[in-house]
Write a protein that holds these residues in place. Structure first.
Motif, PDB file in Angstrom:
ATOM      1  N   HIS A  76       0.821  -1.208   0.000  1.00  0.00           N
ATOM      2  CA  HIS A  76       0.000   0.000   0.000  1.00  0.00           C
ATOM      3  C   HIS A  76       0.856   1.259   0.000  1.00  0.00           C
ATOM      4  N   ASN A  77       2.047   1.168   0.570  1.00  0.00           N
ATOM      5  CA  ASN A  77       2.953   2.311   0.605  1.00  0.00           C
ATOM      6  C   ASN A  77       3.772   2.449  -0.677  1.00  0.00           C
ATOM      7  N   SER A  78       3.552   1.540  -1.622  1.00  0.00           N
ATOM      8  CA  SER A  78       4.276   1.588  -2.890  1.00  0.00           C
ATOM      9  C   SER A  78       3.480   2.348  -3.940  1.00  0.00           C
ATOM     10  N   SER A  79       4.192   3.025  -4.833  1.00  0.00           N
ATOM     11  CA  SER A  79       3.520   3.747  -5.926  1.00  0.00           C
ATOM     12  C   SER A  79       2.884   2.788  -6.919  1.00  0.00           C
ATOM     13  N   HIS A  80       3.211   1.486  -6.834  1.00  0.00           N
ATOM     14  CA  HIS A  80       2.670   0.485  -7.760  1.00  0.00           C
ATOM     15  C   HIS A  80       1.343  -0.101  -7.276  1.00  0.00           C
ATOM     16  N   ARG A  88      -1.747   0.751  -6.903  1.00  0.00           N
ATOM     17  CA  ARG A  88      -2.992   0.908  -7.667  1.00  0.00           C
ATOM     18  C   ARG A  88      -3.053  -0.016  -8.883  1.00  0.00           C
ATOM     19  N   ASP A  89      -1.903  -0.513  -9.330  1.00  0.00           N
ATOM     20  CA  ASP A  89      -1.870  -1.383 -10.508  1.00  0.00           C
ATOM     21  C   ASP A  89      -1.795  -2.867 -10.146  1.00  0.00           C
TER      22      ASP A  89
END
Length: 431
Positions: A382-386, A388-389
């Motif tokens: 959840h803390n990763s920019s990825h 949502r994908d």
């Protein structure tokens, strides 16, 4: 003189040799749990697993979950017992009767059946048609009513029914058991390692989550290396065209038969891309593809004893098969141990596969990997920019080829996230 002594004592000598050989084999079995499982499967009840695989063996469920009277769920894990195969043998001996619809389009009701108290649930990694269920378990369930199946729920409370669950429209279907004993579906629970799990509905799909951290063993296997000469001949030769041409293009060898078949072999990676224009007149409908692709796999000569159906995508036109070890899939970028078969709407079939599959288990030091709970992994992602994908999450084994030994492979358990349609080690998305 020596010959006379040997003749006189031949029985004692023979018995001594037999005892020594027996002790040697016993030592191998007791010190090598992987090999002992292999010998058991070859000579015991799982002999069929090492023989030519039927369509029912390839399209088996891959996980089995026990739900107790309080609703607590445990994934039943074992390195030494093939519980799914035992359940298949029992269920195939039953006689199933009338099928009726319990409920559709209600996620709360669907979730209650996923958590059915006092039951065993056999789960597929993705949906299969009712026709494949019938062929696997030698049944005749009404496929006009039950078109897709993700889970088989078998109550152990004495009721004479089981439930077929489909994630599509949250379908719950009741099937009467005319003959068979559900309480004997798995007769030997000894030696199992239960893993605490739960089921939830995420994005319209039933998702199994791991409630706490848990340990899985590191594994090693001997690799079966299919020869490209054999694979290319199996794919390129037909009754009409037995000859084909080849030419080298760097690491690639290109095979063509002058008509509609084309194969590219990447010698550096050991992968094969095959294309065949079958034409729309020979195109299979989506339900037929499961059977069609199974027969296509058998024609390639690829060893299928560890291979299982894993995923269906592209609106039902692409089916992925993977090798499974200890009930978990082997995942890698090059489809090692498996294959991806596709039939597009224009009558073109494409296969992506490799020469490598896992065969004989090898001894390791018994070390394990402790994996975090699903919630912990999701919090990290959840803390990763990825994040949502990411569309899905699962546990599997990552194929790790030995740099100095291409005949063996080590595999390590981890979580895989589905990112832009591909399964990747979740740790790669945390960087």
């Amino acid at each position: 003189m020596m010959i006379k002594k040997l003749r006189a004592n031949w029985l004692s000598i023979a018995l001594t040799i037999v005892v020594l050989v027996s002790l040697l084999l016993s030592g191998i079995v007791w010190t090598n749990p992987f090999q002992s499982d292999y010998f058991h499967r070859e000579n015991g009840t799982n002999n069929q697993q090492l023989a030519a695989q039927s369509i029912g063996d390839v399209y088996l469920p891959t996980m089995i979950v026990r739900t107790n009277n309080d609703g607590d769920q445990q994934l039943l894990y074992s390195q030494h017992k093939d519980l799914i195969y035992q359940a298949k043998e029992k269920l195939a001996s039953w006689q199933l009767g009338r099928t009726s619809t319990v409920k559709t389009n209600n996620s709360d009701v669907y979730l209650s059946y996923l958590r059915h108290h006092d039951s065993l649930m056999l789960s597929y990694p993705d949906n299969i048609p009712g026709t494949v269920f019938n062929e696997t378990f030698k049944q005749s369930v009404d496929i006009s009513r039950v078109k897709r199946i993700n889970h088989i729920v078998i109550p152990l409370d004495g009721s004479r029914e089981l439930y077929l669950l489909s994630d599509y429209h949250y379908g719950v279907y009741r099937v009467r058991i005319a003959k068979g004993d559900p309480q004997k579906i798995v007769t030997n629970m000894h030696g199992l390692t239960p893993i605490n799990v739960d089921h939830r509905i995420v994005n319209g799909h039933a998702v199994m989550v791991y409630l706490h951290s848990f340990a899985l063993p590191r594994l090693a296997y001997q690799i079966s290396d299919q020869k490209i000469s054999s694979l290319s001949a199996n794919l390129m030769s037909t009754t009409q065209h037995a000859n084909f041409t080849t030419h080298q293009d760097g690491n690639h060898v290109v095979y063509t038969d002058g008509t509609n078949r084309h194969l590219v072999y990447d010698s550096a990676r050991g992968t094969v891309n095959y294309e065949n224009e079958v034409g729309r007149s020979n195109e299979n409908n989506i339900n037929q593809l499961y059977s069609h692709f199974y027969h296509a796999l058998t024609k390639t000569g690829m060893p299928l004893n560890n291979v299982r159906f894993d995923e269906v995508t592209n609106h039902g036109r692409t089916i992925t098969y993977r090798s499974y070890v200890e009930g978990f899939p082997i995942i890698n970028d090059d489809n090692y141990g498996g294959a991806k078969l596709q039939a597009d709407a224009n009558g073109v079939e494409r296969y992506l596969m490799s020469l490598y599959t896992v065969q004989v288990p090898l001894p390791l030091d018994g070390s394990t990997v402790r994996l975090p709970s699903t919630n912990s992994v999701l919090n990290q992602l959840h803390n990763s920019s990825h994040f949502r994908d990411i569309t899905d999450l699962r546990v599997g084994y990552e194929w790790k080829t030995e740099p100095t030994n291409h005949q063996t492979v080590k595999m390590e358990p981890t979580y895989f996230a589905k990112y832009h349609g591909k399964w990747v080690n979740y740790t790669a998305l945390l960087k």
